[in-house]
Design an enzyme around this catalytic site. Structure first.
Site, short mmCIF file in Angstrom:
data_model
loop_
_atom_site.label_atom_id
_atom_site.label_comp_id
_atom_site.label_asym_id
_atom_site.label_seq_id
_atom_site.Cartn_x
_atom_site.Cartn_y
_atom_site.Cartn_z
N CYS A 1 64.88 48.71 32.06
CA CYS A 1 63.95 48.38 30.98
C CYS A 1 63.51 46.93 30.98
O CYS A 1 62.64 46.55 30.21
CB CYS A 1 64.59 48.72 29.63
SG CYS A 1 66.05 47.74 29.32
N ASP B 1 65.23 44.41 29.96
CA ASP B 1 65.89 43.64 28.90
C ASP B 1 67.08 42.85 29.45
O ASP B 1 67.54 43.11 30.56
CB ASP B 1 66.35 44.57 27.78
CG ASP B 1 65.17 45.11 27.00
OD1 ASP B 1 64.14 44.41 26.92
OD2 ASP B 1 65.27 46.23 26.47
N CYS C 1 67.46 46.24 23.03
CA CYS C 1 67.12 47.12 21.92
C CYS C 1 68.31 47.30 20.96
O CYS C 1 69.37 46.72 21.16
CB CYS C 1 66.71 48.47 22.49
SG CYS C 1 68.11 49.28 23.26
N CYS D 1 71.58 51.02 28.09
CA CYS D 1 71.65 49.83 27.24
C CYS D 1 73.11 49.43 27.03
O CYS D 1 73.44 48.24 26.96
CB CYS D 1 71.00 50.08 25.89
SG CYS D 1 69.46 51.01 25.99
FE1 FES Z 1 66.49 47.85 27.20
FE2 FES Z 1 67.93 49.22 25.50
S1 FES Z 1 65.97 49.71 26.20
S2 FES Z 1 68.47 47.42 26.51
#
Ligand code: FES
Length: 212
Positions: free
Chosen positions: A36, A38, A63, A107
């Site tokens: 993702c 992140d 998230c 995540c």
């Molecule tokens: Fe990226 Fe949850 S969608 S850490």
């Protein structure tokens, strides 16, 4: 369609524990998710007699599931020895949170990976590795494949921002295909250094920007 979160996930997301930066941390690690784009960062303060985690904090750029997992695993790791904290995995976090939606498992994996890498970095820096495997260029590229290229949301190796590195007498040199004055250059440089510098046989890291 909204994602079905348990009350415990929501509680930890809305009131996360152990959030922030730990000044004078003994070890830290940033992990980026190839799934993702992140990121999450974990900081450790470790008591060297007994190697117990005295304090732990995290910063999440992810998230709700990532924040909730960061919160629960830092609670679980606090006051544990490094060996005990290594046993924490995404399933532990998942169970403690009463279950994450399957699409959100990565995540939790991301947060746990950051904890594990922070512990590993501490072990590298304090001579605690069971086996001191010499660092190779392949190993550096493998570590860098977890550094996210913010331009693409994918890692710097896959996006060919880093194609090459060299090791010479404990000095690592990493070449980045981007101009030095690019808005993300400082960030990327810091993350590369953070990833490579803790390795037990690396004394210094030089990041060279050579893009147009
Ligand atoms: Fe990226 Fe949850 S969608 S850490």
């Amino acid at each position: 369609m909204s994602i079905p979160y348990t009350q415990k996930v929501l509680d930890h997301f809305m009131h996360p524990h152990n959030v922030g930066k730990l000044e004078n941390a003994d070890a830290q690690a940033t992990e980026g998710s190839p799934a993702c784009g992140d990121m999450v960062k974990v900081y450790l303060k470790v008591n060297p007699s007994g190697y117990r985690i005295e304090d732990i904090k995290f910063e999440s750029y992810g998230c709700a599931s990532n924040i909730a997992t960061g919160s629960i695993i830092t609670d679980l790791a606090k006051n544990k020895t490094l060996e005990e904290a290594k046993q924490i995995n995404w399933k532990t976090a998942n169970d403690e949170l009463g279950g994450l939606p399957p699409v959100k498992v990565h995540c939790a994996v991301l947060a746990v990976d950051a904890l594990r890498t922070a512990i590993e970095n501490y072990e590298h820096q304090h001579g605690l590795l069971k086996e001191q495997v010499p660092t190779t260029e392949d190993l550096i590229m493998k570590r860098l494949s977890r550094v996210i290229n913010p331009l693409a949301g994918l890692d710097v190796v896959r996006t060919k921002l880093v194609r090459e590195c060299k090791i010479n007498n404990g000095q690592a040199v990493v070449f980045v295909e981007m101009p030095e004055d690019h808005q993300f250059a400082v960030n990327i440089k810091n993350e590369i250094i953070e990833r490579i510098e803790p390795l037990w046989d690396i004394d210094g890291v030089n990041v060279i920007f050579r893009g147009e």
